[in-house]
Scaffold this motif. Structure first.
Motif, PDB file in Angstrom:
ATOM      1  N   ASP A   1       0.830  -1.204   0.000  1.00 24.73           N
ATOM      2  CA  ASP A   1       0.000   0.000   0.000  1.00 24.73           C
ATOM      3  C   ASP A   1       0.866   1.257   0.000  1.00 24.73           C
ATOM      4  O   ASP A   1       0.571   2.232  -0.696  1.00 24.73           O
ATOM      5  CB  ASP A   1      -0.922   0.026   1.219  1.00 24.73           C
ATOM      6  N   GLU A   2       1.923   1.230   0.772  1.00 20.19           N
ATOM      7  CA  GLU A   2       2.805   2.396   0.842  1.00 20.19           C
ATOM      8  C   GLU A   2       3.518   2.640  -0.475  1.00 20.19           C
ATOM      9  O   GLU A   2       3.703   3.778  -0.890  1.00 20.19           O
ATOM     10  CB  GLU A   2       3.821   2.213   1.972  1.00 20.19           C
ATOM     11  N   ARG A   3       3.934   1.554  -1.146  1.00 22.85           N
ATOM     12  CA  ARG A   3       4.581   1.714  -2.456  1.00 22.85           C
ATOM     13  C   ARG A   3       3.618   2.320  -3.473  1.00 22.85           C
ATOM     14  O   ARG A   3       4.002   3.184  -4.256  1.00 22.85           O
ATOM     15  CB  ARG A   3       5.106   0.373  -2.961  1.00 22.85           C
ATOM     16  N   ALA A   4       2.377   1.865  -3.457  1.00 21.11           N
ATOM     17  CA  ALA A   4       1.374   2.398  -4.390  1.00 21.11           C
ATOM     18  C   ALA A   4       1.111   3.871  -4.096  1.00 21.11           C
ATOM     19  O   ALA A   4       1.021   4.688  -5.024  1.00 21.11           O
ATOM     20  CB  ALA A   4       0.083   1.599  -4.292  1.00 21.11           C
ATOM     21  N   GLU A   5       1.005   4.220  -2.817  1.00 22.56           N
ATOM     22  CA  GLU A   5       0.780   5.620  -2.457  1.00 22.56           C
ATOM     23  C   GLU A   5       1.984   6.479  -2.835  1.00 22.56           C
ATOM     24  O   GLU A   5       1.823   7.597  -3.323  1.00 22.56           O
ATOM     25  CB  GLU A   5       0.502   5.754  -0.962  1.00 22.56           C
ATOM     26  N   LEU A   6       3.177   5.967  -2.630  1.00 18.51           N
ATOM     27  CA  LEU A   6       4.383   6.704  -2.994  1.00 18.51           C
ATOM     28  C   LEU A   6       4.421   6.983  -4.494  1.00 18.51           C
ATOM     29  O   LEU A   6       4.722   8.101  -4.923  1.00 18.51           O
ATOM     30  CB  LEU A   6       5.633   5.933  -2.570  1.00 18.51           C
TER      31      LEU A   6
ATOM     32  N   ARG B   1       1.841   7.189  -6.502  1.00 18.79           N
ATOM     33  CA  ARG B   1       0.798   8.173  -6.784  1.00 18.79           C
ATOM     34  C   ARG B   1       1.256   9.572  -6.394  1.00 18.79           C
ATOM     35  O   ARG B   1       1.079  10.538  -7.140  1.00 18.79           O
ATOM     36  CB  ARG B   1      -0.482   7.812  -6.024  1.00 18.79           C
ATOM     37  N   LEU B   2       1.871   9.706  -5.232  1.00 17.33           N
ATOM     38  CA  LEU B   2       2.334  11.011  -4.761  1.00 17.33           C
ATOM     39  C   LEU B   2       3.459  11.564  -5.635  1.00 17.33           C
ATOM     40  O   LEU B   2       3.525  12.768  -5.885  1.00 17.33           O
ATOM     41  CB  LEU B   2       2.776  10.918  -3.303  1.00 17.33           C
ATOM     42  N   ARG B   3       4.350  10.693  -6.097  1.00 15.71           N
ATOM     43  CA  ARG B   3       5.425  11.157  -6.980  1.00 15.71           C
ATOM     44  C   ARG B   3       4.858  11.690  -8.288  1.00 15.71           C
ATOM     45  O   ARG B   3       5.315  12.705  -8.811  1.00 15.71           O
ATOM     46  CB  ARG B   3       6.415  10.030  -7.252  1.00 15.71           C
ATOM     47  N   LYS B   4       3.867  10.990  -8.827  1.00 13.42           N
ATOM     48  CA  LYS B   4       3.226  11.439 -10.069  1.00 13.42           C
ATOM     49  C   LYS B   4       2.539  12.786  -9.844  1.00 13.42           C
ATOM     50  O   LYS B   4       2.679  13.714 -10.650  1.00 13.42           O
ATOM     51  CB  LYS B   4       2.215  10.398 -10.541  1.00 13.42           C
ATOM     52  N   GLU B   5       1.803  12.897  -8.744  1.00 15.43           N
ATOM     53  CA  GLU B   5       1.116  14.148  -8.427  1.00 15.43           C
ATOM     54  C   GLU B   5       2.117  15.284  -8.226  1.00 15.43           C
ATOM     55  O   GLU B   5       1.906  16.407  -8.676  1.00 15.43           O
ATOM     56  CB  GLU B   5       0.276  13.967  -7.159  1.00 15.43           C
ATOM     57  N   ASN B   6       3.236  15.003  -7.568  1.00 13.26           N
ATOM     58  CA  ASN B   6       4.261  16.004  -7.334  1.00 13.26           C
ATOM     59  C   ASN B   6       4.847  16.504  -8.656  1.00 13.26           C
ATOM     60  O   ASN B   6       5.068  17.710  -8.835  1.00 13.26           O
ATOM     61  CB  ASN B   6       5.365  15.429  -6.440  1.00 13.26           C
ATOM     62  N   ALA B   7       5.082  15.602  -9.592  1.00 12.97           N
ATOM     63  CA  ALA B   7       5.624  15.990 -10.894  1.00 12.97           C
ATOM     64  C   ALA B   7       4.636  16.881 -11.639  1.00 12.97           C
ATOM     65  O   ALA B   7       5.028  17.883 -12.257  1.00 12.97           O
ATOM     66  CB  ALA B   7       5.946  14.751 -11.720  1.00 12.97           C
ATOM     67  N   GLU B   8       3.353  16.535 -11.577  1.00 14.66           N
ATOM     68  CA  GLU B   8       2.330  17.349 -12.245  1.00 14.66           C
ATOM     69  C   GLU B   8       2.253  18.741 -11.625  1.00 14.66           C
ATOM     70  O   GLU B   8       2.157  19.751 -12.337  1.00 14.66           O
ATOM     71  CB  GLU B   8       0.966  16.666 -12.156  1.00 14.66           C
ATOM     72  N   LEU B   9       2.300  18.814 -10.295  1.00 13.91           N
ATOM     73  CA  LEU B   9       2.240  20.109  -9.618  1.00 13.91           C
ATOM     74  C   LEU B   9       3.473  20.963  -9.928  1.00 13.91           C
ATOM     75  O   LEU B   9       3.360  22.187 -10.107  1.00 13.91           O
ATOM     76  CB  LEU B   9       2.095  19.908  -8.108  1.00 13.91           C
ATOM     77  N   ALA B  10       4.633  20.337 -10.006  1.00  9.50           N
ATOM     78  CA  ALA B  10       5.849  21.085 -10.349  1.00  9.50           C
ATOM     79  C   ALA B  10       5.742  21.649 -11.760  1.00  9.50           C
ATOM     80  O   ALA B  10       6.146  22.798 -12.016  1.00  9.50           O
ATOM     81  CB  ALA B  10       7.073  20.177 -10.228  1.00  9.50           C
ATOM     82  N   MET B  11       5.184  20.863 -12.679  1.00  7.68           N
ATOM     83  CA  MET B  11       5.018  21.331 -14.047  1.00  7.68           C
ATOM     84  C   MET B  11       4.029  22.507 -14.087  1.00  7.68           C
ATOM     85  O   MET B  11       4.284  23.529 -14.748  1.00  7.68           O
ATOM     86  CB  MET B  11       4.518  20.192 -14.938  1.00  7.68           C
ATOM     87  N   GLU B  12       2.923  22.403 -13.375  1.00  7.49           N
ATOM     88  CA  GLU B  12       1.950  23.491 -13.325  1.00  7.49           C
ATOM     89  C   GLU B  12       2.573  24.749 -12.725  1.00  7.49           C
ATOM     90  O   GLU B  12       2.339  25.863 -13.207  1.00  7.49           O
ATOM     91  CB  GLU B  12       0.730  23.073 -12.501  1.00  7.49           C
ATOM     92  N   ARG B  13       3.370  24.602 -11.680  1.00  5.00           N
ATOM     93  CA  ARG B  13       4.038  25.731 -11.047  1.00  5.00           C
ATOM     94  C   ARG B  13       4.965  26.435 -12.035  1.00  5.00           C
ATOM     95  O   ARG B  13       4.970  27.660 -12.146  1.00  5.00           O
ATOM     96  CB  ARG B  13       4.843  25.248  -9.840  1.00  5.00           C
TER      97      ARG B  13
END
Length: 98
Positions: free
Chosen positions: A62-67, A69-81
């Motif tokens: 579960d932690e690997r799956a969440e990690l 997901r969070l890495r993908k979300e972080n990359a998207e947010l950095a791109m938007e920023r």
């Protein structure tokens, strides 16, 4: 004479493991109460612990799956920023040029 093996569905296994984890009773007692072999229940509990309680420093499934997901979300947010930074810079240049 061939050995007769009983098959248990995944719901029964999960329930038996949950009883051991939540009640705090010994595996032997829970196995007797459920009418199953102590070794069988011990294997189920060990497998559950291995899957859900990884050794220190390692992540569970579960932690690997969440990690991930969070890495993908972080990359998207950095791109938007970065896009917003560029658009603000262009807006400021345009406003200053007037």
């Amino acid at each position: 004479m061939p050995e007769v093996r009983r098959k248990f569905d995944s719901d029964f296994r999960a329930g038996a493991v949950r009883i051991v984890k939540e009640s705090g009773k010994p595996i032997a007692q829970v196995a007797r109460d459920l009418g199953i072999n102590e070794g069988t229940l011990a294997n189920w509990v060990a497998r559950d612990r291995q899957r859900n309680d990884p050794p220190a420093g390692e992540l569970g499934e579960d932690e690997r799956a969440e990690l991930a997901r969070l890495r993908k979300e972080n990359a998207e947010l950095a791109m938007e920023r970065d896009v917003l930074k560029r658009s603000v810079a262009l807006w400021v240049k345009e406003a200053m040029g007037r």
